[in-house]
Scaffold this motif. Sequence first.
Motif, PDB file in Angstrom:
ATOM      1  N   ALA A  44       0.838  -1.208   0.000  1.00  0.00           N
ATOM      2  CA  ALA A  44       0.000   0.000   0.000  1.00  0.00           C
ATOM      3  C   ALA A  44       0.871   1.256   0.000  1.00  0.00           C
ATOM      4  O   ALA A  44       0.581   2.234  -0.698  1.00  0.00           O
ATOM      5  CB  ALA A  44      -0.925  -0.008   1.204  1.00  0.00           C
ATOM      6  N   GLN A  45       1.952   1.232   0.783  1.00  0.00           N
ATOM      7  CA  GLN A  45       2.860   2.376   0.820  1.00  0.00           C
ATOM      8  C   GLN A  45       3.546   2.572  -0.529  1.00  0.00           C
ATOM      9  O   GLN A  45       3.638   3.691  -1.044  1.00  0.00           O
ATOM     10  CB  GLN A  45       3.901   2.174   1.914  1.00  0.00           C
ATOM     11  CG  GLN A  45       4.839   3.363   2.094  1.00  0.00           C
ATOM     12  CD  GLN A  45       5.825   3.136   3.235  1.00  0.00           C
ATOM     13  OE1 GLN A  45       6.410   2.064   3.354  1.00  0.00           O
ATOM     14  NE2 GLN A  45       6.005   4.147   4.070  1.00  0.00           N
ATOM     15  N   LEU A  46       4.009   1.476  -1.133  1.00  0.00           N
ATOM     16  CA  LEU A  46       4.679   1.568  -2.428  1.00  0.00           C
ATOM     17  C   LEU A  46       3.733   2.079  -3.506  1.00  0.00           C
ATOM     18  O   LEU A  46       4.097   2.939  -4.320  1.00  0.00           O
ATOM     19  CB  LEU A  46       5.245   0.192  -2.822  1.00  0.00           C
ATOM     20  CG  LEU A  46       6.429  -0.312  -2.000  1.00  0.00           C
ATOM     21  CD1 LEU A  46       6.741  -1.756  -2.364  1.00  0.00           C
ATOM     22  CD2 LEU A  46       7.661   0.573  -2.226  1.00  0.00           C
ATOM     23  N   ILE A  47       2.515   1.545  -3.527  1.00  0.00           N
ATOM     24  CA  ILE A  47       1.535   1.973  -4.535  1.00  0.00           C
ATOM     25  C   ILE A  47       1.240   3.457  -4.394  1.00  0.00           C
ATOM     26  O   ILE A  47       1.167   4.195  -5.378  1.00  0.00           O
ATOM     27  CB  ILE A  47       0.248   1.138  -4.418  1.00  0.00           C
ATOM     28  CG1 ILE A  47       0.519  -0.311  -4.833  1.00  0.00           C
ATOM     29  CG2 ILE A  47      -0.869   1.732  -5.277  1.00  0.00           C
ATOM     30  CD1 ILE A  47      -0.602  -1.260  -4.495  1.00  0.00           C
ATOM     31  N   SER A  48       1.075   3.906  -3.152  1.00  0.00           N
ATOM     32  CA  SER A  48       0.797   5.322  -2.904  1.00  0.00           C
ATOM     33  C   SER A  48       1.945   6.200  -3.401  1.00  0.00           C
ATOM     34  O   SER A  48       1.723   7.230  -4.054  1.00  0.00           O
ATOM     35  CB  SER A  48       0.568   5.550  -1.409  1.00  0.00           C
ATOM     36  OG  SER A  48       0.355   6.915  -1.136  1.00  0.00           O
ATOM     37  N   LEU A  49       3.179   5.793  -3.114  1.00  0.00           N
ATOM     38  CA  LEU A  49       4.339   6.570  -3.552  1.00  0.00           C
ATOM     39  C   LEU A  49       4.467   6.569  -5.071  1.00  0.00           C
ATOM     40  O   LEU A  49       4.723   7.604  -5.693  1.00  0.00           O
ATOM     41  CB  LEU A  49       5.615   6.002  -2.929  1.00  0.00           C
ATOM     42  CG  LEU A  49       5.793   6.242  -1.433  1.00  0.00           C
ATOM     43  CD1 LEU A  49       6.952   5.407  -0.913  1.00  0.00           C
ATOM     44  CD2 LEU A  49       6.046   7.721  -1.160  1.00  0.00           C
TER      45      LEU A  49
END
Length: 294
Positions: A255-260
């Motif tokens: 989720a963090q990677l996708i957001s970034l």
Amino acid sequence: MPNWSNSLLPNNWLDACQYLKQQQQAFCIATIIAEAGSVPRAGGAKMVISKQQQFDTLGGGNLELSVIKHAREQLNNANQQSQIERFSLAADLAQCCGGAVQVMFEFFMVDQPHITLFGAGHVSHALCQILAQLPYHVTVVDNRQQWLDSIADLGVNTHYHPQPEEQIEAVASNSYVVILTQDHGLDFKLSLAALQRQDLAFVGLIGSQTKAQRFDLRLREQLTNPSWADQLICPIGLSEVSGKLPMQVAVSISAQLISLLQSHQQAPSNKQKKLQWQVGNQLRKQLAGEMTDD
């Protein structure tokens, strides 16, 4: 999904897409979307074309040669816009079938974000199950071949290295690096080498707040510029996604990677979306009109 780097080439269009993505090669999916009269293959038939290879078939003959030629011209020009082309088998291609087809060309370039995972353990395995379904180029590095073997079938690249920290040099610039090995000493070496490069888009480390504090002190002592330690994201993952099971941790990290990644990619404007819709609608009308004329 098979690890095509260690097996025979794929023999169908779907596996070919996965293979070419793993190889970071641009490719085109050519699909027969409409037909009239006698044609080699029916609507829905697909083939995949890269600059050097082709997979599956639209029936062979001059039709297939023309499709391959057109696809490669667009690939060489780095075209990324989908197209619909009409081929008359008798008039244009001198094939005795006598029918006509509409072929849709969809292009997939090699501008996918690179994510390199150091560590092939349980969290990495769960994370790869998620990332393999997204348009990212994912590589897992580890010094344990048996763990890499268990992850290879998920559709990501795997790389064995006896000293994984040395592999940091080979990571592409602007990559997203995720460190989650079984060894805290190795984690530190990887973190130090990754931050020292100063050309990576993201460096994340699995661990607790205590681990983050200890690493921060050591990194400030050893980095060329102590302030670079601020760039290490530890603990990695979104705090809103809780849980300690491997899949829960993997969901938090992904989720963090996708957001970034989404924040780094420019979304199309409303004007661009309207234009895309108008072009698509025009092609649909053109397709319906031309096919009824045959």
